[in-house]
Write a protein that holds these residues in place. Sequence first.
Motif, PDB file in Angstrom:
ATOM      1  N   LYS A 106      54.167  43.076   1.671  1.00 44.30           N
ATOM      2  CA  LYS A 106      53.790  41.410   1.709  1.00 44.30           C
ATOM      3  C   LYS A 106      55.069  40.218   2.421  1.00 44.30           C
ATOM      4  N   GLU A 107      54.677  39.753   2.986  1.00 46.07           N
ATOM      5  CA  GLU A 107      55.293  38.252   2.864  1.00 46.07           C
ATOM      6  C   GLU A 107      54.507  37.017   3.055  1.00 46.07           C
ATOM      7  N   GLY A 108      54.591  35.993   3.094  1.00 47.28           N
ATOM      8  CA  GLY A 108      54.282  35.056   2.654  1.00 47.28           C
ATOM      9  C   GLY A 108      54.776  33.817   2.654  1.00 47.28           C
ATOM     10  N   ILE A 109      53.559  31.994   2.672  1.00 47.65           N
ATOM     11  CA  ILE A 109      54.603  31.271   2.064  1.00 47.65           C
ATOM     12  C   ILE A 109      53.489  30.583   0.962  1.00 47.65           C
ATOM     13  N   TYR A 110      54.480  29.803  -0.606  1.00 42.17           N
ATOM     14  CA  TYR A 110      53.818  29.234  -1.318  1.00 42.17           C
ATOM     15  C   TYR A 110      53.657  27.405  -0.903  1.00 42.17           C
ATOM     16  N   PHE A 111      52.475  26.931  -1.696  1.00 43.00           N
ATOM     17  CA  PHE A 111      52.220  26.225  -1.869  1.00 43.00           C
ATOM     18  C   PHE A 111      51.660  25.264  -2.499  1.00 43.00           C
ATOM     19  N   GLY A 112      51.607  24.686  -3.054  1.00 41.63           N
ATOM     20  CA  GLY A 112      50.632  23.854  -4.201  1.00 41.63           C
ATOM     21  C   GLY A 112      49.868  22.277  -3.406  1.00 41.63           C
ATOM     22  N   ALA A 113      49.748  21.137  -4.508  1.00 40.52           N
ATOM     23  CA  ALA A 113      49.170  20.099  -4.314  1.00 40.52           C
ATOM     24  C   ALA A 113      50.809  19.029  -4.145  1.00 40.52           C
ATOM     25  N   GLU A 114      50.466  18.701  -2.740  1.00 41.97           N
ATOM     26  CA  GLU A 114      52.007  17.442  -2.214  1.00 41.97           C
ATOM     27  C   GLU A 114      51.966  16.427  -2.756  1.00 41.97           C
ATOM     28  N   LEU A 115      53.227  16.557  -3.591  1.00 38.49           N
ATOM     29  CA  LEU A 115      53.202  15.316  -4.547  1.00 38.49           C
ATOM     30  C   LEU A 115      54.595  14.689  -3.767  1.00 38.49           C
ATOM     31  N   ASP A 116      54.857  13.745  -3.885  1.00 34.94           N
ATOM     32  CA  ASP A 116      56.338  12.662  -3.167  1.00 34.94           C
ATOM     33  C   ASP A 116      57.320  12.626  -4.416  1.00 34.94           C
ATOM     34  N   ALA A 117      58.518  12.625  -4.137  1.00 36.81           N
ATOM     35  CA  ALA A 117      59.123  12.215  -4.905  1.00 36.81           C
ATOM     36  C   ALA A 117      59.405  11.217  -6.479  1.00 36.81           C
ATOM     37  N   TYR A 147      42.294  22.810   4.551  1.00 37.02           N
ATOM     38  CA  TYR A 147      42.309  23.195   3.574  1.00 37.02           C
ATOM     39  C   TYR A 147      42.204  24.103   1.610  1.00 37.02           C
ATOM     40  N   MET A 148      43.414  23.051   1.775  1.00 40.65           N
ATOM     41  CA  MET A 148      43.319  23.014  -0.496  1.00 40.65           C
ATOM     42  C   MET A 148      42.110  21.649  -0.536  1.00 40.65           C
ATOM     43  N   ALA A 149      41.861  20.648  -0.068  1.00 35.17           N
ATOM     44  CA  ALA A 149      41.197  19.864  -1.029  1.00 35.17           C
ATOM     45  C   ALA A 149      39.901  20.699  -0.363  1.00 35.17           C
ATOM     46  N   ALA A 150      39.804  20.802   0.619  1.00 34.13           N
ATOM     47  CA  ALA A 150      38.529  22.079   0.176  1.00 34.13           C
ATOM     48  C   ALA A 150      38.032  22.914  -0.467  1.00 34.13           C
ATOM     49  N   THR A 183      46.720  23.758  -8.824  1.00 37.46           N
ATOM     50  CA  THR A 183      46.538  24.524  -7.997  1.00 37.46           C
ATOM     51  C   THR A 183      47.709  24.376  -7.388  1.00 37.46           C
ATOM     52  N   LEU A 184      46.848  25.859  -6.402  1.00 33.79           N
ATOM     53  CA  LEU A 184      48.566  27.124  -5.648  1.00 33.79           C
ATOM     54  C   LEU A 184      47.866  27.447  -4.623  1.00 33.79           C
ATOM     55  N   PHE A 185      48.477  27.406  -3.785  1.00 33.51           N
ATOM     56  CA  PHE A 185      48.150  28.382  -3.102  1.00 33.51           C
ATOM     57  C   PHE A 185      48.949  29.201  -1.990  1.00 33.51           C
ATOM     58  N   ARG A 186      48.555  30.848  -1.732  1.00 32.86           N
ATOM     59  CA  ARG A 186      49.423  31.428  -0.544  1.00 32.86           C
ATOM     60  C   ARG A 186      48.456  31.891   0.804  1.00 32.86           C
ATOM     61  N   ILE A 187      49.541  31.819   1.313  1.00 30.85           N
ATOM     62  CA  ILE A 187      49.462  33.043   2.837  1.00 30.85           C
ATOM     63  C   ILE A 187      50.311  34.204   2.576  1.00 30.85           C
ATOM     64  N   PRO A 278      44.995  33.301  -0.921  1.00 27.40           N
ATOM     65  CA  PRO A 278      43.751  32.900  -2.926  1.00 27.40           C
ATOM     66  C   PRO A 278      44.520  31.897  -2.445  1.00 27.40           C
ATOM     67  N   PHE A 279      43.483  31.361  -3.088  1.00 24.50           N
ATOM     68  CA  PHE A 279      43.942  30.458  -3.458  1.00 24.50           C
ATOM     69  C   PHE A 279      43.502  30.515  -5.309  1.00 24.50           C
TER      70      PHE A 279
END
Length: 340
Positions: A106-117, A147-150, A183-187, A278-279
């Motif tokens: 599989k391939e994918g993208i990792y995301f998480g809560a958007e936090l600035d510097a 989507y992550m907020a939902a 909160t961790l989100f993957r596509i 998966p969230f």
Amino acid sequence: MKILQVLEQRFSQVPIIDIQPLICGEGDRHAVTAQIGQACRESGFFYIVGHGVDQGLQQRLEQLSRQFFAQDLATKLEIRMALGGKAWRGYFPVGGELTSGKPDLKEGIYFGAELDADHPLVKAGTPMHGANLFPPIPLFRETVLEYMAAMTQLGHTLMAGIALSLGLPKSYFADRYTKDPLTLFRIFNYPPDLSPSHGETRWGVGEHTDYGVLTILKQDDSGGLQVKSKSGWIAAPPVPDSFVCNIGDMLDRMTGGLYKSTPHRVQNQAASDRLSFPFFFDPNFDVEVKPIELKGLEVVVDDKNERWDQASVHDFRGTYGEYVLSKVAKVFPQLRDTVL
């Protein structure tokens, strides 16, 4: 009431639970939480319907994800995980993620809560916290964050239901573990397996359990998800307008094995790509995860030899951050030094 938990998880299908009473506050909430409790004890997996998550948002997410994965590899690598640093975000190619030491198909993208510097956790160099890497596809960033907020809101609702299913106050987990959840989100995109197998089964993702307290999975129409039962591997096929939920290692630990983190795996047997979303709704990174004193419940735990990794979650001592880092370091060993 005393419940003796027997580690003979025999089930033939994953149950479907209509959670609308939890969402809208009307209807038989007690019946819903009872169904959730039964599912967590018997299979560790359940479908949810009546969740109220906008179908248009889900469709946009799927369309934009297919658009991203249809690009050539060089373009996708412009947001590769090596550029994400300690935030542990970005794209990885097919075979770039390991399960039990074997490359996943599989391939994918990792995301998480958007936090600035300027966020305190980012300034402190806390692993798995920071900014996301988004492809320059119109509306991709906005759709993922919406989507992550939902999913985060849905995660809070489900954890309240799980608390009630254990006879605890509905705010039990929010008060102690998930007020500010990790909160961790993957596509993920699972391509069809077109290469010769030479007699060896190749898995989109091999047998594993999830690390935190709750996973909420959106899957496309391809199928391929399998859940482990004592009676064999059970298919968890797509159900219209549903999410698949499963509990993770930390909820298993908290409940002393009453609620099980059940092994699962994926094999794309379709002739086309398979998408999954998966969230992971997990405890705060710095919180120490402890067993819950479940009044009137006696639970027997002896699962080390049963688990896919031969490691009991009940032997673990420490924060959730320490636990999850020990796991993800094995998933991407080539990026380990950038996080730990």
